[in-house]
Scaffold this motif. Structure first.
Motif, short mmCIF file in Angstrom:
data_model
loop_
_atom_site.label_atom_id
_atom_site.label_comp_id
_atom_site.label_asym_id
_atom_site.label_seq_id
_atom_site.Cartn_x
_atom_site.Cartn_y
_atom_site.Cartn_z
N ALA A 575 0.84 -1.21 0.00
CA ALA A 575 0.00 0.00 0.00
C ALA A 575 0.86 1.25 0.00
N LEU A 576 1.98 1.22 0.77
CA LEU A 576 2.87 2.39 0.80
C LEU A 576 3.54 2.61 -0.55
N ALA A 577 3.92 1.53 -1.22
CA ALA A 577 4.49 1.67 -2.57
C ALA A 577 3.47 2.30 -3.51
N GLN A 599 -7.41 11.78 -7.17
CA GLN A 599 -7.80 11.95 -5.78
C GLN A 599 -8.38 10.66 -5.20
N THR A 600 -9.14 9.96 -6.02
CA THR A 600 -9.74 8.71 -5.51
C THR A 600 -8.66 7.66 -5.26
N THR A 601 -7.66 7.57 -6.16
CA THR A 601 -6.56 6.61 -5.96
C THR A 601 -5.78 6.96 -4.70
N PHE A 602 -5.49 8.24 -4.55
CA PHE A 602 -4.80 8.69 -3.35
C PHE A 602 -5.60 8.36 -2.10
N GLY A 603 -6.90 8.60 -2.11
CA GLY A 603 -7.73 8.34 -0.93
C GLY A 603 -7.81 6.87 -0.58
N ILE A 604 -7.97 6.01 -1.60
CA ILE A 604 -8.09 4.56 -1.35
C ILE A 604 -6.76 3.98 -0.88
N CYS A 605 -5.64 4.39 -1.51
CA CYS A 605 -4.33 3.87 -1.11
C CYS A 605 -3.99 4.25 0.33
N ALA A 607 -6.18 5.06 2.62
CA ALA A 607 -7.12 4.36 3.50
C ALA A 607 -6.63 2.94 3.77
N LEU A 608 -6.08 2.26 2.75
CA LEU A 608 -5.53 0.91 2.93
C LEU A 608 -4.35 0.94 3.88
N VAL A 645 -10.66 -5.80 9.74
CA VAL A 645 -10.43 -4.36 9.95
C VAL A 645 -9.97 -3.70 8.65
N ILE A 646 -9.04 -4.35 7.98
CA ILE A 646 -8.50 -3.76 6.74
C ILE A 646 -9.59 -3.65 5.67
N ILE A 647 -10.34 -4.75 5.50
CA ILE A 647 -11.37 -4.77 4.45
C ILE A 647 -12.47 -3.75 4.73
N VAL A 648 -12.95 -3.74 5.97
CA VAL A 648 -14.06 -2.84 6.30
C VAL A 648 -13.64 -1.37 6.15
N CYS A 649 -12.50 -1.01 6.70
CA CYS A 649 -12.06 0.38 6.64
C CYS A 649 -11.77 0.83 5.21
N THR A 650 -11.20 -0.06 4.41
CA THR A 650 -10.88 0.29 3.03
C THR A 650 -12.13 0.38 2.17
N VAL A 651 -13.05 -0.59 2.37
CA VAL A 651 -14.29 -0.60 1.59
C VAL A 651 -15.11 0.68 1.84
N ASN A 652 -15.10 1.16 3.07
CA ASN A 652 -15.82 2.41 3.35
C ASN A 652 -15.30 3.57 2.48
N GLN A 653 -13.97 3.64 2.37
CA GLN A 653 -13.39 4.69 1.53
C GLN A 653 -13.72 4.45 0.06
N ILE A 654 -13.70 3.19 -0.36
CA ILE A 654 -14.03 2.87 -1.76
C ILE A 654 -15.46 3.29 -2.08
#
Length: 800
Positions: A575-577, A599-605, A607-608, A645-654
């Motif tokens: 995710a950091l890469a 902006q969406t790519t930045f936000g999702i990355c 968030a992950l 935790v990872i899936i739920v938090c990331t999916v919310n941003q998606i």
């Protein structure tokens, strides 16, 4: 009155004249006297007659005019006019004494009023036409600040009033308007000279006769006032008196209208044939002869014969045509030419009357007038309709107001080789009707003050150059103004622009604001140093988590790696890469596709990333508490918790980003308002609310991670990454909290660069804070990468 009735004691409506009656009057040269005489003569009419006014007369048929009119009966001028006799005649009561008048020098516009002067004609144009022509002359040379000078007569004052109206139409301003007081001996010369001297106007329009101007010019010479351009009316534009060398310093460069000169067939020959022997009844001929030939008639001047050694005797054999003097220069006899045209106009009218055939006449019952007994109103009809050409081709006719075709010569006062002033024709002004005026001038032939060909200026204020606009001075004439630079974003490309114009949307004024140039396109480009540096930095920093990921995979079975959730670490590094790489869409031309994804790519990355950190922190707490006896957290312990935790938090941003793209997606736009002179090509975020919600959600996740990590910072070291996570979240939040005001206060490419820098710096803070300590142990401190060491540290901490 004597002319009208042929009686010493005037009897109204009676004409006591034998033989042929008077046909017409030619004169008077003065407008003022013409008007006064018209008032007197206007009383001579029958009560039932139309309102017709007779005018001054001269004997126009004395001795005949020309052989072409030889059949016209000649008027008897030899009889003395005395008392009425038994043959005296009275006028028909149906008609008034409607005597025709043709003036050769009366220019007052008032005389064109046919309701008051129906039988008045002239062969010189009205001053109305001259005033319009002089106004065109002022406009032609672009003079906007002029002075007016006129004698206080009908001629001067009415002409000046008309001129003021005409020049005002084209925006010319009057610097001063002075009257020459003809009832004062010095003509108020001192005051007028002071006004001219103190005025900034370099051009002075003058309506006056030559005699009234002499005191003015004398005073101007005394006060050393020169370098003024004098515009002359026809009354003095060819004045021999003012052409004196004495006035050359003042009048050189003067320009004005002169009466049109033309050819008078046979007149030059007639003048050259004048001889004392043929004109013995005229004593002035001999005096004239002595003057021009510098001789003396010895038979009449016995005393002078004693001085014959000094003066030659007149022989009579001298030839006038051998002299080059003004006497036989018939082209300069301008007023004489008008008299010539006036005489011929009456002659042609009489010829037309004589040519009338019975039954085809213009009067009642188609009758003709009797050439021997015609009435004045009958000749009036023919004068109105006369139309002929003089020998030089000049047309002569009268319009409905009795005015001839307008024709003036434009003359320029130039100094010849001998230092004498001469009037040189440089143009013409004429028209057959007021709506068809022709103004022609050869400006290259004009010589101004000092013989210069450069047109002198006469301005109240200097012209405003392109890039400026005129602003009126309060309380002053419109020609007096200030020059104000055009406002930002405006230009003017003309001299003396009244207002500045805005450039087209994609253009901007140049440095002088006298034209428009295409606006500079601004966006964070790969070609410029800033964009290139950020792009290189993004790619280089992307390699850091990638290398660390490889290192972790290589040491995946070591105690340090086992002590920390390896899978979540792998995901976090990936995710950091991606976070480092997601800054690349911000660089380069902001196309529609880039605006949608950056902006969406930045936000999702991000968030992950933050979700992984939050999952790691939560797993530390669960792992520590699950080791206690009877802990309810045992059933939550396991990889499923991290994944959830990872899936739920990331999916919310998606979901948030997807809603943003569906409802109000970002788009590319050209911003021309933020930075003058530049077009900022940028991405409009579409919905600013969605953008700030996306950032707010990242801030919420980071805040939770910070709180959880801070609470877990004192857990056993073998499981504890909380201290490093705490520092990473503090750095992360610090970067983005600093980003918000910077983002709101900048525009264009620097705003984009600010966001890219925030992305790179916050991503690197996470990499450095979380993974550098582990890399340090794996690479530089292998002795610390053992279970005993980790357990020992834990035991040592418990003992402590």
């Amino acid at each position: 009155m004597w002319i009208l009735s042929n009686r010493a004691d005037h009897v109204p409506n009676y004409q006591c004249q034998e033989g042929f009656q008077l046909a017409a009057i030619i004169g008077d040269p003065s407008s003022t006297r013409s008007i006064l005489m018209a008032r007197i003569l206007g009383l001579q009419r029958y009560p039932q007659s139309p309102n017709v006014v007779p005018y001054l007369f001269t004997n126009m048929m004395k001795g005949g005019i020309n052989s072409r009119f030889k059949n016209i009966p000649q008027l008897d001028t030899g009889k003395q006019m005395g008392e009425c006799n038994e043959n005296a005649i009275t006028h028909d009561t149906r008609h008034s004494l409607d005597t025709d008048t043709v003036s050769f020098f009366s220019t007052n516009p008032f005389l064109s009023d046919r309701s008051q002067f129906p039988s008045f004609f002239r062969t010189i144009p009205s001053d109305d036409f001259q005033s319009r022509g002089l106004a065109q002359l002022v406009n032609y040379f672009e003079w906007t600040w002029v002075g007016l000078l006129a004698e206080d007569t009908d001629y001067g004052q009415q002409a000046i009033q008309t001129l003021q109206i005409e020049v005002a139409k084209s925006g010319v301003c009057i610097a001063f308007s002075e009257s020459i007081l003809t009832n004062v001996a010095n003509r108020n010369a001192f005051h007028i000279a002071q006004v001219i001297k103190n005025s900034a106007a370099n051009v002075i329009v003058t309506f006056s006769n030559e005699g009234n101007l002499v005191p003015i010019f004398e005073e101007l010479m005394r006060q050393n006032v020169s370098r003024k351009v004098w515009i002359a009316s026809e009354a003095w534009s060819t004045s021999p008196l003012l052409s004196n060398k004495r006035y050359s310093r003042i009048l050189t460069g003067a320009i004005g209208f002169a009466i049109h000169s033309g050819e008078m067939l046979g007149f030059e020959q007639y003048l050259n044939e004048v001889h004392p022997s043929r004109s013995q009844e005229d004593p002035f001929i001999k005096d004239f002869w002595e003057e021009v030939f510098n001789c003396e008639w010895l038979d009449q001047k016995i005393q002078s014969s004693l001085q014959s050694n000094q003066t030659q005797p007149c022989t009579g054999s001298e030839k006038l045509d051998s002299l080059q003097i003004s006497y036989n220069d018939v082209k300069q006899l301008r007023v004489t030419y008008n008299v010539y045209s006036a005489v011929y106009s009456i002659a042609f009218a009489l010829q037309d009357m004589m040519a009338c055939k019975g039954g085809e006449g213009p009067f009642i019952h188609r009758t003709c007038a009797n050439i021997s007994e015609f009435l004045p109103w009958q000749i009036l009809h023919y004068v109105k309709n006369v139309h002929f050409r003089n020998p030089d081709g000049t047309e002569v006719f009268f319009d409905k107001n009795g005015n001839p075709p307008v024709q003036y010569d434009i003359v320029n006062w130039q100094m010849d080789a001998e230092g004498e002033l001469q009037q040189v024709n440089v143009g013409s002004y004429g028209s057959r009707s007021p709506s068809l005026q022709e103004f022609n001038i050869n400006s290259t032939a004009v010589k101004w003050v000092g013989g210069s060909s450069q047109i002198p200026e006469s301005l109240c204020s200097p012209s405003c150059l392109p890039g400026f606009r005129k602003a009126a001075k309060e309380g002053e004439a419109i020609c007096c103004f200030l020059c104000i630079p055009c406002s930002l974003g405006e230009f003017s490309n003309h001299i003396d622009s009244i207002e500045c114009s805005k450039c087209p949307m994609n253009h901007w004024p140049n440095g002088n604001q006298d034209g428009c140039l295409p606006k500079e396109m601004e966006f964070l480009s790969f070609q410029e140093p800033l964009g290139m540096g950020l792009a290189i930095m993004s790619i280089v920093l992307c390699l850091v988590p990638s290398v660390i990921l490889g290192l972790f995979i290589l040491y995946k079975d070591t105690p340090v790696m086992k002590a920390n959730n390896r899978f979540v670490s792998y995901v976090l590094l990936l995710a950091l890469a991606m976070c480092f790489l997601c800054s690349l869409p911000f660089i380069g031309y902001p196309s529609k596709g880039k605006c949608l994804v950056r902006q969406t790519t930045f936000g999702i990355c991000f968030a992950l990333c933050v979700s992984c950190i939050l999952a790691k922190t939560i797993m530390v707490i669960i792992a520590f508490n699950a080791t206690k006896p009877n802990s309810d957290l045992r059933r939550w312990f396991g990889p499923q918790c991290s994944y959830t935790v990872i899936i739920v938090c990331t999916v919310n941003q998606i979901v948030l980003c997807a809603a943003w793209l569906i409802v109000s997606p970002p788009f590319s736009e050209h911003n021309t308002y933020v930075k003058p002179g530049k077009i900022i090509i940028e991405c409009n975020e579409g919905s600013s609310i969605a953008f700030w919600c996306m950032l707010g959600y990242l801030g919420l996740l980071a805040t939770k991670s910070l709180i959880v990590a801070f609470l877990a910072r004192k857990l056993p070291d073998s499981f504890n990454e909380a201290t490093f996570i705490t520092f990473s979240m503090l750095a992360f939040l610090s970067v983005w909290l600093s980003f918000i005001p910077a983002y709101l206060s900048t525009h264009g490419k620097y705003m984009v660069a600010m966001e890219v820098f925030a992305i790179l710096s916050s991503s690197f803070a996470l990499v450095f804070s979380i993974f550098m300590p582990k890399c340090y142990i794996l690479l530089l401190k292998p002795e610390m990468n053992t279970k005993q060491y980790l357990m020992g540290r834990q035991s040592a901490k418990k003992d402590y």
